[in-house]
Design an enzyme around this catalytic site. Structure first.
Site, PDB file in Angstrom:
ATOM      1  N   ASP A 183      -3.203   3.314  -7.108  1.00 20.89           N
ATOM      2  CA  ASP A 183      -3.755   2.131  -6.575  1.00 20.89           C
ATOM      3  C   ASP A 183      -4.801   2.401  -5.410  1.00 20.89           C
ATOM      4  O   ASP A 183      -4.812   2.090  -4.257  1.00 20.89           O
ATOM      5  CB  ASP A 183      -2.548   1.700  -5.710  1.00 20.89           C
ATOM      6  CG  ASP A 183      -2.789   0.051  -5.539  1.00 20.89           C
ATOM      7  OD1 ASP A 183      -3.612  -0.656  -5.968  1.00 20.89           O
ATOM      8  OD2 ASP A 183      -2.233  -0.364  -4.448  1.00 20.89           O
ATOM      9  N   LEU A 226       1.398  -5.721  14.380  1.00 18.35           N
ATOM     10  CA  LEU A 226      -0.014  -5.658  13.874  1.00 18.35           C
ATOM     11  C   LEU A 226      -0.247  -6.541  12.587  1.00 18.35           C
ATOM     12  O   LEU A 226      -1.469  -7.015  12.658  1.00 18.35           O
ATOM     13  CB  LEU A 226      -0.343  -4.044  13.605  1.00 18.35           C
ATOM     14  CG  LEU A 226      -0.339  -3.009  14.682  1.00 18.35           C
ATOM     15  CD1 LEU A 226      -0.341  -1.841  14.215  1.00 18.35           C
ATOM     16  CD2 LEU A 226      -1.146  -3.296  15.764  1.00 18.35           C
ATOM     17  N   GLY A 227       0.621  -7.039  12.132  1.00 18.51           N
ATOM     18  CA  GLY A 227       0.569  -7.639  10.802  1.00 18.51           C
ATOM     19  C   GLY A 227       1.798  -8.110  10.243  1.00 18.51           C
ATOM     20  O   GLY A 227       2.792  -7.345  10.350  1.00 18.51           O
ATOM     21  N   GLY A 263       6.609  -7.563   4.371  1.00 20.17           N
ATOM     22  CA  GLY A 263       7.216  -7.180   5.602  1.00 20.17           C
ATOM     23  C   GLY A 263       6.224  -7.087   6.586  1.00 20.17           C
ATOM     24  O   GLY A 263       5.307  -7.932   6.745  1.00 20.17           O
TER      25      GLY A 263
END
Length: 575
Positions: free
Chosen positions: A395, A277-278, A283
Site C-alpha cells: 500500500d 487528531l482525527g 477508528g
C-alpha cells in the site's frame, strides 16, 4: 486534523488463497490496520469511536425498553378492555373492529421487542436500530390506518350542508395528534443524528399524508375538505419534525462533547490521552503521552466490530508484531499495542509532526528531481529491511509517506501504514498476514498483479514506488480515472506515460528509472529496492539535494505556508 477514510473492498471473481484485490475510492488517503495480541493485556479505559458507539448502544437499548414497555402497557390495556366488553375507544371514533385490532398489533410488537431486549442485552447497535424501525413503523402504520378508516367511512346524513366537510376536518385534526406525538417522541427520546432523525420523522409524516390520499381516492366526500385538511395536517406535522430534528441533533452533539471531555482525561494503560487528531469510519487517532517518560506518541484505535472475528484479531496481532521487528530509521516505530475494555484495538507509535508527501506536493507542487531522488532513496532503505524480513508493504502511496524533522535534520522520510503488509516468510498459509480472496490497496498506486488479484512480491512494491516517484515529479499519478475499475484496468493494460513528457526538467536517466519501475511485467522491473536505490544514486541529479538543502528550503519564508505549518501535521497512522 488528519483526514481519515474507510476503504472499500472489491471481491475478486476468482479468489486466491493468499491474496485479493481492493481499493479505496480516494487515492490520497492512507489506511493502516492495527491490532491486538493473542493474549490481550489487562483491559484499559474505554477508548476510540467504539467507546462512544457503545454508549449510544446502551442508551438506545434503555430507551427502546422504556418505549416498548409504555406502548405495551397502553395497547395491552386497550385490547383487554375491548375483549372484556369495556369500551376503550368510543364507537363514534368509527374504527369498528380495528378499535381492537390496532392495539393488538402494537401490543404484539411491544411484547416481541421486550422479550428480545431482555434476552439479548448485548445485541449490537445495528440490531437495536432494526427494533427501533419496527416499533415506530408499527406506530406510523397504526396512525395511518386509523386516519384512513375514519375518513373513508361516509358521514351521517345531516340537513347542514357543511356538516360533512366539518366532520372530515375534525377527523383529520384528531388523527394528526398521534402522528405529532410519535414524531416528537422519536426525535427527543431516541438517540440519533440530525440526518437519521430527519429521515425517520419524514417517514412518520408520510403515514397521515398517504392515508388522506387513499381516503380521498375512495371517498369522494373527502375531496371538498382537502383544502382545509392539508394545512390542518401538514403544519403541526412539519412543526413536530423541526422540533424532533433539532432536539435529536443537539442531544447527539452534547453527548459527543461530554464523551470527548471524559476521554481527554482518560488514562490508557501507561498513556494519557491528550487530544484527538482525527477520526473516520475505521477508528480514531489520538495524541497521547507516556505518563513516566513524558514522551509524546500517537495512539490509533480500531473499532471493535472491525476485528470481532478471532481470525481477524489474530491477523491484526501478527501485523503489529511484524512491524515492531523493523528497526530502520525511515520506518515508523511502534511502541506498544493492546485492547481496551470496549473491544477496540489500539497501538501506540511515535508521533511525527510534518506533512505527508501527498500534502506537500499538492500544496507546493512537484518536487525537484534531486529532492525526489533524495526522498525515494530513503524509502528504498526502509523497504529493503521489510523485504529482507519477508514482508511486502502492498500500500505504498504519498499519503503513507511523511517528511519530518528528526535529530535536527529536515526531510527525513518516514514510511507509514504497514497495516496491509503481507508476510512471505510465514511457513503456514494460515500464518500469512492476509485474508483469503481479498487484497487491500489504493487503486492509483496498485501494481498490476495486485489489481489482478494475484500474489504480490517485493517487485510489486517497486512498481508502487515508481508510481510515487511519478507523482512526486509530475504532481499526479500516471493513471487517473473516474472509477476504481478504470484505474485498475489502466494499471493492467495501459503503458505508463513518460514523466519527462509531462514535466520538463526531469533528467532522462531518472525518467528511465521511473519507467522501468512501471513495467507491467515484474521481470522487467528492478528486481529489488536495493537495485532501485543504486539506480537512483547513479542518476545525475542525485547530488542536487542534501540535508543542507532541506534546511535551507524549510527555513525559507515561503516554505511553510499556513496549510503546511498548521494543518499539515499528519499522524503516522490513518484509517
Amino acid at each position: 486534523m488528519p483526514e481519515i477514510y474507510e476503504p472499500t473492498v472489491i471481491r475478486t471473481s476468482r479468489p486466491e488463497p493468499h491474496d485479493a484485490t481492493v481499493a479505496r475510492p480516494q487515492p490520497s488517503a492512507t489506511d493502516e490496520t492495527l491490532v491486538p495480541g493473542a493474549q490481550p493485556p489487562a483491559p484499559v479505559a474505554s477508548s476510540g469511536s467504539a467507546g462512544f458507539a457503545e454508549e449510544v448502544r446502551l442508551l438506545l437499548r434503555r430507551r427502546l425498553f422504556m418505549t416498548h414497555l409504555a406502548l405495551g402497557l397502553a395497547t395491552g390495556a386497550m385490547a383487554l378492555c375491548d375483549l372484556t366488553g369495556l369500551v376503550a375507544l368510543p364507537v363514534e371514533a368509527g374504527l369498528g373492529r380495528w378499535a381492537a385490532g390496532l392495539p393488538l398489533i402494537a401490543f404484539g410488537q411491544s411484547v416481541a421487542g421486550l422479550v428480545f431486549l431482555l434476552r439479548y442485552p448485548e445485541a449490537p447497535l445495528k440490531t437495536l436500530r432494526l427494533i427501533e424501525v419496527s416499533q415506530f413503523a408499527i406506530i406510523g402504520f397504526g396512525g395511518g390506518v386509523a386516519r384512513f378508516i375514519v375518513m373513508e367511512s361516509g358521514a351521517a346524513p345531516s340537513p347542514d350542508p357543511r356538516y360533512s366537510e366539518l366532520l372530515y376536518r375534525f377527523d383529520a385534526l384528531m388523527t394528526t395528534f398521534p402522528g405529532v406525538f410519535s414524531i416528537i417522541l422519536y426525535g427527543v427520546f431516541i438517540p440519533n443524528t440530525r440526518r437519521r432523525s430527519l429521515f425517520g420523522a419524514s417517514l412518520l409524516c408520510l403515514a397521515p399524508v398517504a392515508a388522506t390520499t387513499l381516503a380521498a381516492a375512495t371517498n369522494p366526500a373527502v375531496r371538498p375538505a382537502l383544502p382545509a385538511i392539508v394545512p390542518i395536517s401538514l403544519v403541526p406535522l412539519c412543526m413536530a419534525c423541526v422540533v424532533a430534528v433539532f432536539c435529536a441533533g443537539r442531544a447527539y452533539e452534547l453527548r459527543q462533547q461530554v464523551y470527548e471531555a471524559k476521554r481527554e482525561a482518560q488514562q490508557l494503560g501507561a498513556y494519557t490521552l491528550k487530544q484527538k487528531l482525527g477520526e473516520g469510519g475505521m477508528g480514531e487517532v489520538w495524541l497521547a503521552e507516556h505518563r513516566l517518560l513524558k514522551r509524546p506518541c500517537a495512539v490509533k484505535f480500531i473499532r471493535a466490530e472491525l476485528a470481532a472475528e478471532p481470525a481477524t484479531a489474530a491477523r491484526f496481532e501478527r501485523e503489529v508484531r511484524a512491524v515492531t521487528s523493523l528497526t530502520h530509521f525511515n520506518t515508523v516505530r511502534i511502541f506498544d499495542y493492546g485492547r481496551s475494555d470496549d473491544g477496540s484495538f489500539y497501538y501506540v507509535m511515535e508521533y511525527l509532526d510534518g506533512p505527508t508527501l501527498d500534502r506537500l506536493v499538492k500544496e507546493r507542487g512537484p518536487l525537484t528531481p534531486g529532492r525526489a531522488v533524495y526522498l525515494l532513496r530513503q524509502f528504498c532503505g526502509a523497504l529493503a529491511e521489510a523485504h529482507a524480513a519477508g514482508m511486502v508493504h502492498r500500500d505504498l502511496k504519498p499519503g503513507n509517506m511523511m517528511l519530518v524533522a528528526l535529530g535536527g535534520q529536515r526531510d527525513v522520510a518516514k514510511l507509514l501504514d504497514f497495516g496491509l503488509v503481507q508476510d512471505h516468510s510465514a511457513t503456514e498459509s494460515s500464518d500469512r498476514i492476509t485474508r483469503a480472496g481479498t487484497v487491500l490497496g489504493t487503486p492509483s498506486y496498485m501494481c498490476p498483479e495486485q489489481a489482478a488479484g494475484e500474489p504480490v512480491d517485493p517487485r510489486g512494491d517497486v512498481y508502487s514506488l515508481g508510481v510515487v516517484a511519478f507523482f512526486a515529479l509530475a504532481g499526479r499519478p500516471p493513471f487517473e480515472g473516474s472509477s476504481v475499475g478504470k484505474l485498475l484496468t489502466a494499471h493492467l493494460t495501459q503503458p505508463a506515460p513518460d514523466v519527462s513528457a509531462l514535466r520538463a526538467g526531469v533528467p532522462a536517466d531518472l525518467a528511465a528509472v521511473v519507467a522501468r519501475c512501471l513495467a507491467k511485467d515484474p521481470k522487467e522491473r528492478f528486481q529489488s529496492v536495493l537495485e532501485l536505490e543504486a539506480a537512483l544514486a547513479a542518476c545525475t541529479c542525485s547530488m542536487d539535494w542534501s540535508a543542507a538543502h532541506a534546511d535551507q528550503w524549510w527555513a525559507a519564508p515561503t516554505a511553510a505556508p499556513a496549510a503546511l505549518a498548521n494543518d499539515a501535521t499528519e499522524t503516522i497512522i490513518r484509517s
